[in-house]
Design a protein around this motif. Structure first.
Motif, PDB file in Angstrom:
ATOM      1  N   SER A 106      -2.664   3.215  17.970  1.00  0.00           N
ATOM      2  CA  SER A 106      -2.310   2.210  16.964  1.00  0.00           C
ATOM      3  C   SER A 106      -3.158   2.348  15.707  1.00  0.00           C
ATOM      4  O   SER A 106      -2.793   1.829  14.660  1.00  0.00           O
ATOM      5  N   ILE A 107      -4.258   3.051  15.801  1.00  0.00           N
ATOM      6  CA  ILE A 107      -5.091   3.313  14.618  1.00  0.00           C
ATOM      7  C   ILE A 107      -4.733   4.660  14.000  1.00  0.00           C
ATOM      8  O   ILE A 107      -4.509   4.765  12.796  1.00  0.00           O
ATOM      9  N   TYR A 108      -4.680   5.710  14.806  1.00  0.00           N
ATOM     10  CA  TYR A 108      -4.512   7.060  14.277  1.00  0.00           C
ATOM     11  C   TYR A 108      -3.100   7.373  13.789  1.00  0.00           C
ATOM     12  O   TYR A 108      -2.933   8.113  12.829  1.00  0.00           O
ATOM     13  N   ILE A 109      -2.090   6.813  14.408  1.00  0.00           N
ATOM     14  CA  ILE A 109      -0.720   7.078  13.957  1.00  0.00           C
ATOM     15  C   ILE A 109      -0.476   6.515  12.562  1.00  0.00           C
ATOM     16  O   ILE A 109       0.019   7.232  11.689  1.00  0.00           O
ATOM     17  N   PRO A 110      -0.844   5.254  12.276  1.00  0.00           N
ATOM     18  CA  PRO A 110      -0.661   4.776  10.891  1.00  0.00           C
ATOM     19  C   PRO A 110      -1.489   5.561   9.862  1.00  0.00           C
ATOM     20  O   PRO A 110      -1.020   5.820   8.756  1.00  0.00           O
ATOM     21  N   ILE A 111      -2.696   5.953  10.234  1.00  0.00           N
ATOM     22  CA  ILE A 111      -3.517   6.756   9.315  1.00  0.00           C
ATOM     23  C   ILE A 111      -2.815   8.074   9.022  1.00  0.00           C
ATOM     24  O   ILE A 111      -2.759   8.522   7.872  1.00  0.00           O
ATOM     25  N   PHE A 112      -2.252   8.695  10.030  1.00  0.00           N
ATOM     26  CA  PHE A 112      -1.541   9.958   9.845  1.00  0.00           C
ATOM     27  C   PHE A 112      -0.306   9.764   8.968  1.00  0.00           C
ATOM     28  O   PHE A 112      -0.042  10.559   8.063  1.00  0.00           O
ATOM     29  N   ILE A 113       0.442   8.694   9.202  1.00  0.00           N
ATOM     30  CA  ILE A 113       1.641   8.420   8.399  1.00  0.00           C
ATOM     31  C   ILE A 113       1.275   8.185   6.940  1.00  0.00           C
ATOM     32  O   ILE A 113       1.921   8.718   6.028  1.00  0.00           O
ATOM     33  N   VAL A 114       0.228   7.412   6.695  1.00  0.00           N
ATOM     34  CA  VAL A 114      -0.222   7.157   5.317  1.00  0.00           C
ATOM     35  C   VAL A 114      -0.673   8.454   4.656  1.00  0.00           C
ATOM     36  O   VAL A 114      -0.376   8.697   3.488  1.00  0.00           O
TER      37      VAL A 114
ATOM     38  N   ILE B  76       0.373  11.545   5.313  1.00  0.00           N
ATOM     39  CA  ILE B  76       1.564  12.353   5.015  1.00  0.00           C
ATOM     40  C   ILE B  76       2.314  11.773   3.820  1.00  0.00           C
ATOM     41  O   ILE B  76       2.754  12.504   2.928  1.00  0.00           O
ATOM     42  N   TRP B  77       2.477  10.455   3.781  1.00  0.00           N
ATOM     43  CA  TRP B  77       3.176   9.809   2.658  1.00  0.00           C
ATOM     44  C   TRP B  77       2.451  10.081   1.341  1.00  0.00           C
ATOM     45  O   TRP B  77       3.068  10.434   0.344  1.00  0.00           O
ATOM     46  N   ASN B  78       1.122   9.928   1.326  1.00  0.00           N
ATOM     47  CA  ASN B  78       0.356  10.182   0.109  1.00  0.00           C
ATOM     48  C   ASN B  78       0.442  11.645  -0.309  1.00  0.00           C
ATOM     49  O   ASN B  78       0.573  11.947  -1.494  1.00  0.00           O
ATOM     50  N   TRP B  79       0.381  12.542   0.647  1.00  0.00           N
ATOM     51  CA  TRP B  79       0.493  13.966   0.332  1.00  0.00           C
ATOM     52  C   TRP B  79       1.871  14.260  -0.273  1.00  0.00           C
ATOM     53  O   TRP B  79       1.974  14.990  -1.261  1.00  0.00           O
ATOM     54  N   TYR B  80       2.918  13.685   0.310  1.00  0.00           N
ATOM     55  CA  TYR B  80       4.275  13.930  -0.171  1.00  0.00           C
ATOM     56  C   TYR B  80       4.463  13.395  -1.587  1.00  0.00           C
ATOM     57  O   TYR B  80       4.990  14.086  -2.465  1.00  0.00           O
ATOM     58  N   ILE B  81       4.025  12.164  -1.834  1.00  0.00           N
ATOM     59  CA  ILE B  81       4.164  11.569  -3.162  1.00  0.00           C
ATOM     60  C   ILE B  81       3.342  12.350  -4.178  1.00  0.00           C
ATOM     61  O   ILE B  81       3.809  12.637  -5.285  1.00  0.00           O
ATOM     62  N   HIS B  82       2.119  12.725  -3.821  1.00  0.00           N
ATOM     63  CA  HIS B  82       1.282  13.493  -4.746  1.00  0.00           C
ATOM     64  C   HIS B  82       1.935  14.832  -5.086  1.00  0.00           C
ATOM     65  O   HIS B  82       1.934  15.254  -6.241  1.00  0.00           O
ATOM     66  N   SER B  83       2.490  15.488  -4.112  1.00  0.00           N
ATOM     67  CA  SER B  83       3.199  16.753  -4.366  1.00  0.00           C
ATOM     68  C   SER B  83       4.392  16.528  -5.289  1.00  0.00           C
ATOM     69  O   SER B  83       4.667  17.337  -6.176  1.00  0.00           O
ATOM     70  N   ALA B  84       5.092  15.418  -5.095  1.00  0.00           N
ATOM     71  CA  ALA B  84       6.251  15.107  -5.946  1.00  0.00           C
ATOM     72  C   ALA B  84       5.837  14.847  -7.383  1.00  0.00           C
ATOM     73  O   ALA B  84       6.556  15.216  -8.316  1.00  0.00           O
ATOM     74  N   TYR B  85       4.678  14.234  -7.592  1.00  0.00           N
ATOM     75  CA  TYR B  85       4.191  14.006  -8.955  1.00  0.00           C
ATOM     76  C   TYR B  85       4.050  15.318  -9.723  1.00  0.00           C
ATOM     77  O   TYR B  85       4.259  15.365 -10.923  1.00  0.00           O
ATOM     78  N   HIS B  86       3.687  16.362  -9.009  1.00  0.00           N
ATOM     79  CA  HIS B  86       3.416  17.648  -9.653  1.00  0.00           C
ATOM     80  C   HIS B  86       4.573  18.641  -9.508  1.00  0.00           C
ATOM     81  O   HIS B  86       4.388  19.833  -9.757  1.00  0.00           O
TER      82      HIS B  86
ATOM     83  N   ILE C  30      -2.481   6.896  -4.921  1.00  0.00           N
ATOM     84  CA  ILE C  30      -1.330   7.780  -5.066  1.00  0.00           C
ATOM     85  C   ILE C  30      -0.053   7.001  -4.775  1.00  0.00           C
ATOM     86  O   ILE C  30       0.765   6.799  -5.655  1.00  0.00           O
ATOM     87  N   ALA C  31       0.125   6.543  -3.554  1.00  0.00           N
ATOM     88  CA  ALA C  31       1.340   5.823  -3.200  1.00  0.00           C
ATOM     89  C   ALA C  31       1.244   4.336  -3.527  1.00  0.00           C
ATOM     90  O   ALA C  31       2.253   3.668  -3.639  1.00  0.00           O
ATOM     91  N   THR C  32       0.041   3.844  -3.692  1.00  0.00           N
ATOM     92  CA  THR C  32      -0.172   2.453  -4.081  1.00  0.00           C
ATOM     93  C   THR C  32      -1.441   2.380  -4.931  1.00  0.00           C
ATOM     94  O   THR C  32      -2.315   3.235  -4.817  1.00  0.00           O
ATOM     95  N   HIS C  33      -1.514   1.382  -5.765  1.00  0.00           N
ATOM     96  CA  HIS C  33      -2.666   1.239  -6.658  1.00  0.00           C
ATOM     97  C   HIS C  33      -3.452  -0.025  -6.342  1.00  0.00           C
ATOM     98  O   HIS C  33      -4.275  -0.462  -7.129  1.00  0.00           O
ATOM     99  N   PHE C  34      -3.185  -0.593  -5.166  1.00  0.00           N
ATOM    100  CA  PHE C  34      -3.859  -1.812  -4.749  1.00  0.00           C
ATOM    101  C   PHE C  34      -5.372  -1.626  -4.708  1.00  0.00           C
ATOM    102  O   PHE C  34      -6.130  -2.463  -5.215  1.00  0.00           O
ATOM    103  N   SER C  35      -5.832  -0.531  -4.103  1.00  0.00           N
ATOM    104  CA  SER C  35      -7.275  -0.318  -3.991  1.00  0.00           C
ATOM    105  C   SER C  35      -7.906  -0.109  -5.365  1.00  0.00           C
ATOM    106  O   SER C  35      -9.037  -0.543  -5.595  1.00  0.00           O
ATOM    107  N   ASP C  36      -7.195   0.520  -6.289  1.00  0.00           N
ATOM    108  CA  ASP C  36      -7.723   0.670  -7.652  1.00  0.00           C
ATOM    109  C   ASP C  36      -7.881  -0.685  -8.320  1.00  0.00           C
ATOM    110  O   ASP C  36      -8.876  -0.932  -9.011  1.00  0.00           O
ATOM    111  N   MET C  37      -6.917  -1.553  -8.130  1.00  0.00           N
ATOM    112  CA  MET C  37      -7.011  -2.892  -8.721  1.00  0.00           C
ATOM    113  C   MET C  37      -8.139  -3.688  -8.072  1.00  0.00           C
ATOM    114  O   MET C  37      -8.878  -4.394  -8.751  1.00  0.00           O
ATOM    115  N   LEU C  38      -8.276  -3.542  -6.769  1.00  0.00           N
ATOM    116  CA  LEU C  38      -9.313  -4.259  -6.032  1.00  0.00           C
ATOM    117  C   LEU C  38     -10.710  -3.777  -6.426  1.00  0.00           C
ATOM    118  O   LEU C  38     -11.630  -4.567  -6.594  1.00  0.00           O
TER     119      LEU C  38
END
Length: 93
Positions: free
Chosen positions: A19-27, A29-39, A71-79
């Motif tokens: 329940s910890i490692y699967i969400p971390i892995f999904i996040v 992969i999502w960040n890697w995919y979005i970052h690749s799409a930006y470029h 990358i996929a969200t800017h919440f932490s940057d705002m925080l």
């Protein structure tokens, strides 16, 4: 019995780890995919306005590496006060 307790403890540990490692892995992969799409200029996500806005926000990070880490969200940057609002016209918001 002791074996039953040991068995249940292992099941709980495995479920907790998953329940910890699967969400971390999904996040990741999502960040890697979005970052690749930006470029990638011809990526299919470019047709969406939200993606174009996020790409502009991300590319500001390449101009100032101390801002816009997200990358996929800017919440932490705002925080953490690392979000660059520089290209927003805040009067229109």
């Amino acid at each position: 019995s002791f074996l039953t307790i040991l068995y249940l403890r292992n099941i709980i540990s495995i479920n907790l780890a998953l329940s910890i490692y699967i969400p971390i892995f999904i996040v990741f992969i999502w960040n890697w995919y979005i970052h690749s799409a930006y470029h990638t200029d011809d990526h299919w996500l470019h047709e969406y306005e939200w993606f174009q806005n996020d790409k502009r926000i991300h590319l500001k990070h390449h101009e100032n590496p101390n801002k816009n880490y997200g990358i996929a969200t800017h919440f932490s940057d705002m925080l953490l006060d690392t979000f660059d609002y520089g290209f927003f016209n805040l009067e229109q918001c």
